[in-house]
Scaffold this active site. Sequence first.
Site, PDB file in Angstrom:
ATOM      1  N   ARG A  16      -8.809  -0.137   4.243  1.00  0.00           N
ATOM      2  CA  ARG A  16      -7.849   0.835   3.717  1.00  0.00           C
ATOM      3  C   ARG A  16      -6.515   0.164   3.401  1.00  0.00           C
ATOM      4  O   ARG A  16      -5.782   0.654   2.532  1.00  0.00           O
ATOM      5  CB  ARG A  16      -7.601   1.954   4.739  1.00  0.00           C
ATOM      6  CG  ARG A  16      -8.743   2.924   4.895  1.00  0.00           C
ATOM      7  CD  ARG A  16      -8.312   4.086   5.774  1.00  0.00           C
ATOM      8  NE  ARG A  16      -6.959   4.464   5.437  1.00  0.00           N
ATOM      9  CZ  ARG A  16      -5.999   4.738   6.315  1.00  0.00           C
ATOM     10  NH1 ARG A  16      -6.239   4.713   7.597  1.00  0.00           N
ATOM     11  NH2 ARG A  16      -4.798   5.061   5.908  1.00  0.00           N
ATOM     12  N   ASP A  68       4.675   0.836  11.967  1.00  0.00           N
ATOM     13  CA  ASP A  68       3.485   0.198  11.387  1.00  0.00           C
ATOM     14  C   ASP A  68       3.353  -1.279  11.774  1.00  0.00           C
ATOM     15  O   ASP A  68       2.354  -1.912  11.434  1.00  0.00           O
ATOM     16  CB  ASP A  68       3.503   0.317   9.852  1.00  0.00           C
ATOM     17  CG  ASP A  68       3.121   1.719   9.387  1.00  0.00           C
ATOM     18  OD1 ASP A  68       2.736   2.550  10.231  1.00  0.00           O
ATOM     19  OD2 ASP A  68       3.210   1.979   8.168  1.00  0.00           O
ATOM     20  N   LYS A  85       0.837  -1.211   0.000  1.00  0.00           N
ATOM     21  CA  LYS A  85       0.000   0.000   0.000  1.00  0.00           C
ATOM     22  C   LYS A  85       0.868   1.256   0.000  1.00  0.00           C
ATOM     23  O   LYS A  85       0.659   2.168  -0.799  1.00  0.00           O
ATOM     24  CB  LYS A  85      -0.913   0.008   1.229  1.00  0.00           C
ATOM     25  CG  LYS A  85      -1.651   1.322   1.415  1.00  0.00           C
ATOM     26  CD  LYS A  85      -2.513   1.335   2.666  1.00  0.00           C
ATOM     27  CE  LYS A  85      -1.778   1.653   3.937  1.00  0.00           C
ATOM     28  NZ  LYS A  85      -1.519   3.085   4.182  1.00  0.00           N
ATOM     29  N   ASN A  86       1.816   1.318   0.924  1.00  0.00           N
ATOM     30  CA  ASN A  86       2.571   2.564   1.067  1.00  0.00           C
ATOM     31  C   ASN A  86       3.509   2.826  -0.118  1.00  0.00           C
ATOM     32  O   ASN A  86       3.849   3.976  -0.387  1.00  0.00           O
ATOM     33  CB  ASN A  86       3.348   2.586   2.387  1.00  0.00           C
ATOM     34  CG  ASN A  86       2.428   2.851   3.567  1.00  0.00           C
ATOM     35  OD1 ASN A  86       1.234   3.133   3.399  1.00  0.00           O
ATOM     36  ND2 ASN A  86       2.977   2.756   4.772  1.00  0.00           N
ATOM     37  N   ARG A 122       0.208  14.987  12.992  1.00  0.00           N
ATOM     38  CA  ARG A 122       1.146  14.656  11.908  1.00  0.00           C
ATOM     39  C   ARG A 122       1.342  15.872  11.022  1.00  0.00           C
ATOM     40  O   ARG A 122       0.636  16.072  10.054  1.00  0.00           O
ATOM     41  CB  ARG A 122       0.629  13.460  11.095  1.00  0.00           C
ATOM     42  CG  ARG A 122       0.612  12.200  11.908  1.00  0.00           C
ATOM     43  CD  ARG A 122      -0.039  11.062  11.185  1.00  0.00           C
ATOM     44  NE  ARG A 122       0.796  10.429  10.198  1.00  0.00           N
ATOM     45  CZ  ARG A 122       0.459   9.317   9.547  1.00  0.00           C
ATOM     46  NH1 ARG A 122      -0.694   8.746   9.764  1.00  0.00           N
ATOM     47  NH2 ARG A 122       1.280   8.792   8.660  1.00  0.00           N
ATOM     48  N   CYS A 181      -4.762  13.353  12.707  1.00  0.00           N
ATOM     49  CA  CYS A 181      -5.173  12.003  12.366  1.00  0.00           C
ATOM     50  C   CYS A 181      -5.098  11.164  13.612  1.00  0.00           C
ATOM     51  O   CYS A 181      -4.519  11.572  14.607  1.00  0.00           O
ATOM     52  CB  CYS A 181      -4.341  11.459  11.220  1.00  0.00           C
ATOM     53  SG  CYS A 181      -3.113  10.286  11.668  1.00  0.00           S
TER      54      CYS A 181
HETATM   55  C1  UD1 Z   1       4.563   7.015   6.393  1.00  0.00           C
HETATM   56  C2  UD1 Z   1       3.633   5.860   6.207  1.00  0.00           C
HETATM   57  C3  UD1 Z   1       3.041   5.408   7.549  1.00  0.00           C
HETATM   58  C4  UD1 Z   1       4.169   5.140   8.530  1.00  0.00           C
HETATM   59  C5  UD1 Z   1       5.143   6.305   8.614  1.00  0.00           C
HETATM   60  C6  UD1 Z   1       6.366   6.023   9.466  1.00  0.00           C
HETATM   61  C7  UD1 Z   1       2.697   6.162   3.987  1.00  0.00           C
HETATM   62  C8  UD1 Z   1       1.509   6.510   3.159  1.00  0.00           C
HETATM   63  N1  UD1 Z   1       2.549   6.247   5.307  1.00  0.00           N
HETATM   64  O1  UD1 Z   1       3.777   8.079   6.944  1.00  0.00           O
HETATM   65  O2  UD1 Z   1       2.271   4.236   7.325  1.00  0.00           O
HETATM   66  O3  UD1 Z   1       3.609   4.909   9.814  1.00  0.00           O
HETATM   67  O4  UD1 Z   1       5.606   6.659   7.304  1.00  0.00           O
HETATM   68  O5  UD1 Z   1       7.036   4.907   8.987  1.00  0.00           O
HETATM   69  O6  UD1 Z   1       3.731   5.767   3.485  1.00  0.00           O
HETATM   70  N2  UD1 Z   1       6.957  14.677  10.741  1.00  0.00           N
HETATM   71  C9  UD1 Z   1       7.105  16.015  11.014  1.00  0.00           C
HETATM   72  N3  UD1 Z   1       6.930  16.901   9.987  1.00  0.00           N
HETATM   73  C10 UD1 Z   1       6.653  16.488   8.710  1.00  0.00           C
HETATM   74  C11 UD1 Z   1       6.514  15.112   8.443  1.00  0.00           C
HETATM   75  C12 UD1 Z   1       6.671  14.219   9.489  1.00  0.00           C
HETATM   76  O7  UD1 Z   1       7.357  16.406  12.140  1.00  0.00           O
HETATM   77  O8  UD1 Z   1       6.528  17.345   7.835  1.00  0.00           O
HETATM   78  C13 UD1 Z   1       7.125  13.688  11.835  1.00  0.00           C
HETATM   79  C14 UD1 Z   1       5.832  12.899  12.102  1.00  0.00           C
HETATM   80  O9  UD1 Z   1       4.974  13.593  12.979  1.00  0.00           O
HETATM   81  C15 UD1 Z   1       6.379  11.640  12.706  1.00  0.00           C
HETATM   82  C16 UD1 Z   1       7.710  11.433  11.963  1.00  0.00           C
HETATM   83  O10 UD1 Z   1       8.040  12.692  11.410  1.00  0.00           O
HETATM   84  O11 UD1 Z   1       6.651  11.821  14.076  1.00  0.00           O
HETATM   85  C17 UD1 Z   1       7.669  10.423  10.865  1.00  0.00           C
HETATM   86  O12 UD1 Z   1       6.575  10.664  10.010  1.00  0.00           O
HETATM   87  P1  UD1 Z   1       6.643  10.319   8.443  1.00  0.00           P
HETATM   88  O13 UD1 Z   1       7.793   9.406   8.195  1.00  0.00           O
HETATM   89  O14 UD1 Z   1       6.581  11.585   7.684  1.00  0.00           O
HETATM   90  O15 UD1 Z   1       5.293   9.525   8.230  1.00  0.00           O
HETATM   91  P2  UD1 Z   1       4.356   9.565   6.947  1.00  0.00           P
HETATM   92  O16 UD1 Z   1       5.153   9.778   5.720  1.00  0.00           O
HETATM   93  O17 UD1 Z   1       3.208  10.458   7.222  1.00  0.00           O
END
Ligand code: UD1
Length: 427
Positions: free
Chosen positions: A405, A313, A22-23, A128, A123
């Site tokens: 999902r 995850d 999925k991701n 996030r 979320c």
């Molecule tokens: C992706 C995955 C999700 C997984 C996560 C961590 C997809 C669609 N989703 O989510 O399933 O749980 O990686 O492996 O691939 N953060 C910030 N600022 C930002 C972005 C992130 O502070 O702009 C922080 C987040 O709050 C979190 C950490 O960085 O604490 C990691 O998040 P991130 O790796 O960005 O997760 P996603 O890409 O949203």
Amino acid sequence: MDKIIIRGGRKLSGTVPVSGAKNAALTLLPCALLTEEPLTLRNLPRLADIDSFQHLLNQFGISTSIAGARPEDFGRVMTLQATRLTSTVAPYDLVRKMRASILVLGPMLARAGEATVSLPGGCAIGNRPIDLHLKALEAFGARIELAAGYVRAHAPDGGLPGGHYTFPVVSVGATENAVMAAVLANGTSTLHNAAREPEIVDLCNLLVAMGAEIEGIGSSHLTIHGVSRLHGATYMVMPDRIEAGSYACAAAITGGDVLLAGARIEDMTATVQALTDAGIHVEQTRGGLHVAANGAIRPVTLSTAPYPGFATDMQAQLMAMLCMAKGSSVLTETIFENRYMHVPELNRMGARIETKGRTAIVHGVDHLVGADVMATDLRASMSLIIAGLAAEGETSVHRVYHLDRGYERLEEKLALIGADVERVGND
Ligand code: UD1
């Protein structure tokens, strides 16, 4: 709304096919924005999130067609073509349904020179933010404004120049957005402390197949030499390492023995290490990953971490399995706050889990009991299914849409390996 009813206590055994990830799919689909030519993705999982993303891309004027898949097949083939974009706006109604919609920002900006995307908002698994996505794009020359709940990004006339950015925190989504923006930039861009999840390798491999020039794939330092255009490609989505790990925990908690067909051990070494530490037998075979219980489950202590660490995850599913370990496990969630919403539900099934801030202590019990439980997010839902498979009596997991999902045809796959599981409507 549907619910899933599980009558627990059956040992799972047999072969379960692993779907496309999925991701990975959610970051490969927006690559269609980067070329006028057709992009064909094979092994796309049939999931609600993929349907939502397709809908979002259609609204930009991207045509999509699905070929080849019979109803009984897992996965499908989708061809996407963005000959001409009719909109550069991702509206609130679509983004709200699926946070990954933010992944259109980088490629849309690269292709059209502008993009307007609704802010995804909070979320269930914690706050996030998307600040890192925006900072990386700014470093590549974008002008960003936030207004009325939307992000508006503009490239200078003539396109993004490219630039250099060091992530203060590893972010999967921000790395993906930045890479997709940089591939069509006028110059060379570098990303330091980039995420290096296998899904990002999959993204880079697709972009290279489309004509992109990327160095350092699989490492935390990426160098992207912008090219003036990308072409179409046909690409196979990687197998879902989280789905595979989930079925591994399900098999282990039931004392079972399954083959996860198509799973790749190299993508899931931290999960395999955790299972091995718990006393589970795991072996790569030609057909996939063979997972077999091997006496009592042993307790495990670990923290979630960015790849190659243990995936956040997988935390809920491993925790469900450890509920039946002989002894106490300690799990620490370092990526997201508020990712323990499955804990009270598991405790209602007889688990003994205490949480203190980011740490959960899981005291193993010798049996779980079926109950009505409420799914709160995708992976939390799967942890309740895993517990239900081992519990005495009947477990009803409500709010099944979370599972739809991210788990392709869950009940069918569980039935294939001997679970007593059914979906009933009108929850
Ligand atoms: C992706 C995955 C999700 C997984 C996560 C961590 C997809 C669609 N989703 O989510 O399933 O749980 O990686 O492996 O691939 N953060 C910030 N600022 C930002 C972005 C992130 O502070 O702009 C922080 C987040 O709050 C979190 C950490 O960085 O604490 C990691 O998040 P991130 O790796 O960005 O997760 P996603 O890409 O949203």
